[in-house]
Design an enzyme around this catalytic site. Structure first.
Site, short mmCIF file in Angstrom:
data_model
loop_
_atom_site.label_atom_id
_atom_site.label_comp_id
_atom_site.label_asym_id
_atom_site.label_seq_id
_atom_site.Cartn_x
_atom_site.Cartn_y
_atom_site.Cartn_z
N ASP A 335 44.32 40.51 48.42
CA ASP A 335 43.71 41.75 48.92
C ASP A 335 44.52 42.39 50.04
OD1 ASP A 335 41.66 43.66 48.72
OD2 ASP A 335 40.56 42.78 50.39
N SER A 357 37.24 47.92 50.05
CA SER A 357 37.21 47.36 48.70
C SER A 357 35.80 47.44 48.12
CB SER A 357 37.68 45.90 48.72
OG SER A 357 38.98 45.79 49.25
N GLN A 407 41.54 46.21 41.00
CA GLN A 407 40.61 46.49 42.11
C GLN A 407 40.32 47.98 42.16
OE1 GLN A 407 41.24 46.74 46.69
NE2 GLN A 407 40.75 44.58 46.32
#
Length: 425
Positions: A335, A357, A407
């Site tokens: 991430d 996110s 993502q």
């Protein structure tokens, strides 16, 4: 039983489930099988132990010492997967163990007792100060069966809210602690619900959705202030041989040894006369905390407006020899800088943005070593409606595709310059 069957059996023993799969396999090579008839003494009170005994088949009865009052003698029966004895020869049995039926046991001789003491972050009783910062970040405190507590360490990099990679890595660690150690994560799907508070501990509740012969599924909920802030669905699989192909090709990039890491880039900027003195003075005054993940970027500043990013990364320091740990570290690192690639084409002088996110998915294709260099290839094919979408691939130095990722993140322009309000989801 062949060696693989022995290994699979040992992976079901609760005592051994805190050990990495590599230790289980070494124990499988060292154990011996012993058989007993009904009424045979398997162990006698006061006699030295022969090692650790694990029941393979049948039942045994444990009886308290003879000098115990009759009313306080809690005799009980041991069944398959139960164990008794010790891993060293420095103790004696405190009770009698007698076969109730025909009994078969695996015995790990005392000289192999060190295999039960593997120093790994998964041992809940172990103090992790001697481990790398990355392992300390992933270390969890076990509160109850399937309930763990994690923290945002002062030495770890922090952001305005709990770092999404920390939630993914710690939640995956919690799930991994509840699964047969011979099964490893092959896919995970995370949903971010509420921004987390760096100053509060995080409670991870693991739900055992399914346990099969080859696969296991876990759902993990991360909570603060009684609210679920993050949810992770994880699927684990026992390693097996199957069809193989790889169509993805690793991009041609310089090796990491020829590239600068983030600390070296920062030092160059602080001394580069092409940067304004005001910028260099301001940057020098900011507290700089090295990340537990070392990064080396393949592209120069001319590429910073392209919707893609390539960089090498690895965990700092040497990690414990545990395949599950290495996958948790990669999940944590996945991430870092990921969603920001969707903002690259829109960057301009003075632009203030906020990103968060929303969801994150990973698929592990092959074994991974997180303290060896991995190439992270990130692309953003689309941004629309305040959301940026990114895809990722991770390759090892041999060009093997190790991990695939996707993502979606919230990406918003700040309302006023210098202001980054917390977005409402």
């Amino acid at each position: 039983m062949d060696r693989e069957e022995v290994t699979e059996f040992l992976g079901q023993v609760p005592l051994l489930q805190c050990l990495p799969g590599s230790s289980i396999r070494r124990i499988a090579e060292a154990v011996q099988v012993k058989h007993y008839e009904p009424s045979d003494y398997v162990a006698r009170e006061g006699e030295p132990v022969d090692g650790l005994c694990i029941i393979l088949d049948g039942q045994a009865e444990v009886s308290a010492p003879a000098n115990t009052e009759e009313a306080n003698r809690p005799d009980y029966v041991l069944n398959k997967y139960d164990y008794f004895g010790y891993g060293t020869n420095s103790s004696v049995h405190q009770v009698n163990v007698i076969a109730v039926t025909k009994l078969s046991c695996f015995v790990l001789p005392s000289q192999y007792g060190h295999l039960l003491q593997t120093k790994t972050i998964w041992n809940a009783e172990e103090t992790p100060e001697s481990h790398s910062l990355m392992e300390q970040i992933l270390h969890l405190e076990k509160l109850e069966v399937d309930i763990f507590r994690g923290f945002t360490l002062p030495e770890a990099p922090t952001f305005r809210q709990v770092f999404g990679g920390q939630l993914i890595g710690q939640a995956l660690a919690a799930a991994s602690k509840t699964v047969d150690c011979l099964k490893l994560v092959h896919s995970l799907h995370a949903i971010f619900l509420i921004a987390g508070d760096n100053d509060m501990p995080i409670i991870y509740q693991v739900h055992r959705e399914r346990d099969g012969t080859s696969f296991a599924t876990r759902k993990v909920e991360a909570k603060q202030k009684g609210l679920v802030m993050f949810t992770l669905i994880v699927s684990f699989q026992k390693e097996e041989i199957g069809f193989e192909h790889q169509a993805a090709i690793m991009p041609v990039v310089p090796p990491p040894e020829q590239l600068l890491n983030m600390e070296e880039i920062r030092e160059r900027r602080l001394t580069d006369p092409r940067f304004p003195m005001q910028y260099r003075n301001s940057a020098a005054k900011k507290k700089f905390v090295p990340w537990p993940i070392e990064m080396r970027f393949c592209q120069d500043s001319k590429s910073q407006h392209e919707p893609s990013l390539h960089y090498w990364f690895r965990a700092r320091g040497k990690l414990s020899d545990d395949p599950a740990l290495h996958r948790c570290v990669v999940a944590y690192a996945s991430d870092l800088l990921y969603s920001g690639v969707s903002l690259n084409p829109h960057r301009e002088r003075g632009l203030k943005t906020y990103s968060l996110s929303l969801d994150h998915s990973m698929w592990f294709h092959k074994p991974v070593k997180a303290d060896d260099w991995l190439l992270y290839v990130i692309d953003s094919p689309s941004a629309h409606g305040g959301r940026g979408f990114v895809t990722g691939r991770m390759f090892n130095r041999q060009g093997e595709l190790i991990v695939s990722l996707t993502q979606e993140a919230l990406i918003r322009r700040a309302k006023t310059p210098g202001q980054t309000p917390r977005p409402k989801l």
